[in-house]
Design an enzyme around this catalytic site. Structure first.
Site, mmCIF file in Angstrom:
data_model
loop_
_atom_site.group_PDB
_atom_site.id
_atom_site.type_symbol
_atom_site.label_atom_id
_atom_site.label_comp_id
_atom_site.label_asym_id
_atom_site.label_seq_id
_atom_site.Cartn_x
_atom_site.Cartn_y
_atom_site.Cartn_z
ATOM 1 N N VAL A 32 36.756 44.983 37.409
ATOM 2 C CA VAL A 32 36.587 45.649 36.124
ATOM 3 C C VAL A 32 35.111 45.961 35.895
ATOM 4 O O VAL A 32 34.234 45.162 36.217
ATOM 5 C CB VAL A 32 37.144 44.792 34.974
ATOM 6 C CG1 VAL A 32 36.447 43.430 34.877
ATOM 7 C CG2 VAL A 32 37.055 45.528 33.640
ATOM 8 N N SER A 33 34.825 47.120 35.335
ATOM 9 C CA SER A 33 33.475 47.575 35.038
ATOM 10 C C SER A 33 32.678 47.635 36.342
ATOM 11 O O SER A 33 33.126 48.288 37.279
ATOM 12 C CB SER A 33 32.832 46.675 33.980
ATOM 13 O OG SER A 33 31.661 47.265 33.464
ATOM 14 N N LEU A 34 31.530 46.963 36.474
ATOM 15 C CA LEU A 34 30.868 46.995 37.772
ATOM 16 C C LEU A 34 31.766 46.400 38.853
ATOM 17 O O LEU A 34 31.666 46.785 40.029
ATOM 18 C CB LEU A 34 29.525 46.253 37.737
ATOM 19 C CG LEU A 34 28.348 46.984 37.095
ATOM 20 C CD1 LEU A 34 27.041 46.255 37.379
ATOM 21 C CD2 LEU A 34 28.248 48.436 37.546
#
Length: 352
Positions: free
Chosen positions: A216-218
């Site tokens: 998730v995200s980075l």
């Protein structure tokens, strides 16, 4: 309230309540919070209340309750420190409490968790392994956090996979959680990815031929980088809200995010941090992804433009599906029922 408090609430409110903070607690902490300097202490104070409930339950041998209270306290302490880089001593103290609470909760979770430490570049990458009910060896989902998330935040996401008979391994990689003090953020995740997969393959209860990676995200960037690096060792990959090139997002990121990236990348300036962010780039790697790839993204993501998802979908080398949620924010925490169960089903189908 000052701009940084307002930014944290605006960008991450749904994430807090989706990942373990009660709505009442979110409201009572943030309602009177005006200065960013008070953020960590305000959240730590409420975290300590939940930790107290957990310690009391442990003493009374109410072990299921102890696990629930302490894992919730870990989430609160995590959100006390997550982007609080103005006072690193205070941040690290809250982080230490988050780790301690989760470690003490692990044996009493349902299903239980076990801490695993992976030797890597002179230090360790700590993770949490949880196994579903029934005999092994089990398929497993490697779970990768982002810039400001850690293994302490992932309980609610783990449950979606565990309920479908998949083990989970949530790990702190370079620049994340317990590893952030010794290892900076890195764009190339081939070495940490291989080290983590080797450790999972050595676990007797894990089927090394049925491994998926989710991020998730980075982490939604790291997961496809791992998949690109290891070929068919990964059987499925999920990229949730990840950038294609993080440097391209830099000017639109909140100040808190840019400051946090600077600290966790080891950069000496914002300019150097931007240069490092530009090394988080899928060019030359996306084409090497051979595993089935699910990309989940929110059209209203205010950190990573939605076009990054379309770019990854267009360049990935294997079978790719893009789930674009029109009202989704960063990480789509505001629409968890619209993607978490689907994601878990999608992964389970590919690991059976």
């Amino acid at each position: 309230m000052d701009d940084r408090v307002a930014s944290a609430i605006a960008h991450w409110g749904p994430r807090f309540t989706t990942n373990g903070v009660t709505v009442h607690d979110f409201q009572r902490v943030t309602r009177g919070l005006e200065n960013w300097a008070d953020w960590c202490s305000a959240w730590s104070k409420v975290a300590a209340e939940h930790e107290g409930l957990g310690r009391d339950a442990l003493a009374a041998e109410r072990l299921l309750s102890a696990g629930q209270h302490l894992s919730r306290a870990a989430v609160y302490y995590h959100f006390a420190k997550f982007v609080f880089v103005d006072d690193l001593d205070q941040m690290r103290e809250a982080h230490g409490r988050a780790v301690a609470c989760l470690n003490d909760a692990l044996p009493h979770l349902s299903p239980a968790g076990r801490r695993v430490e992976i030797d890597f570049e002179g230090t360790t990458l700590p993770g949490v392994l949880r196994l579903p009910a029934g005999p092994g060896p089990h398929p497993v989902v490697l779970m990768l956090s982002g810039l400001d998330s850690t293994k302490e935040e992932l309980r609610s996401t783990e449950e979606t996979f565990l309920d479908r008979g998949l083990a989970t391994f949530s790990v702190d990689g370079p620049g994340q959680g317990e590893a952030e003090y010794d290892l900076p953020i890195r764009g190339d995740w081939s070495l940490p990815g291989k080290a983590i997969l080797d450790a999972l393959a050595a676990e007797p209860d894990i089927d090394e031929n049925r491994i998926a990676v989710w991020g998730v995200s980075l982490g939604g960037y790291y997961a496809p980088r791992v998949a690109a690096a290891v070929g068919d060792r990964v059987k499925a990959c999920v990229a949730l809200a990840g950038p294609y090139n993080f440097g391209d997002c830099w000017d639109g990121l909140p100040l808190l995010t840019r400051q946090t990236f600077q600290v966790r990348s080891g950069a000496g300036s914002q300019e150097e941090a931007h240069a490092i962010a530009s090394t988080l780039n899928m060019d030359g790697s996306a084409e090497a992804i051979s595993a089935p790839l699910l990309i989940v993204f929110g059209r209203k993501d205010r950190l990573i433009p939605w076009q990054h998802a379309e770019r990854l979908a267009a360049t990935a080398g294997g079978d790719t599906e893009l789930l674009m949620l029109e009202e989704g924010n960063h990480g789509c925490a505001d629409l968890a029922p619209w993607h978490r169960p689907y994601t878990a089903d999608w992964v389970a189908d590919r690991l059976r």
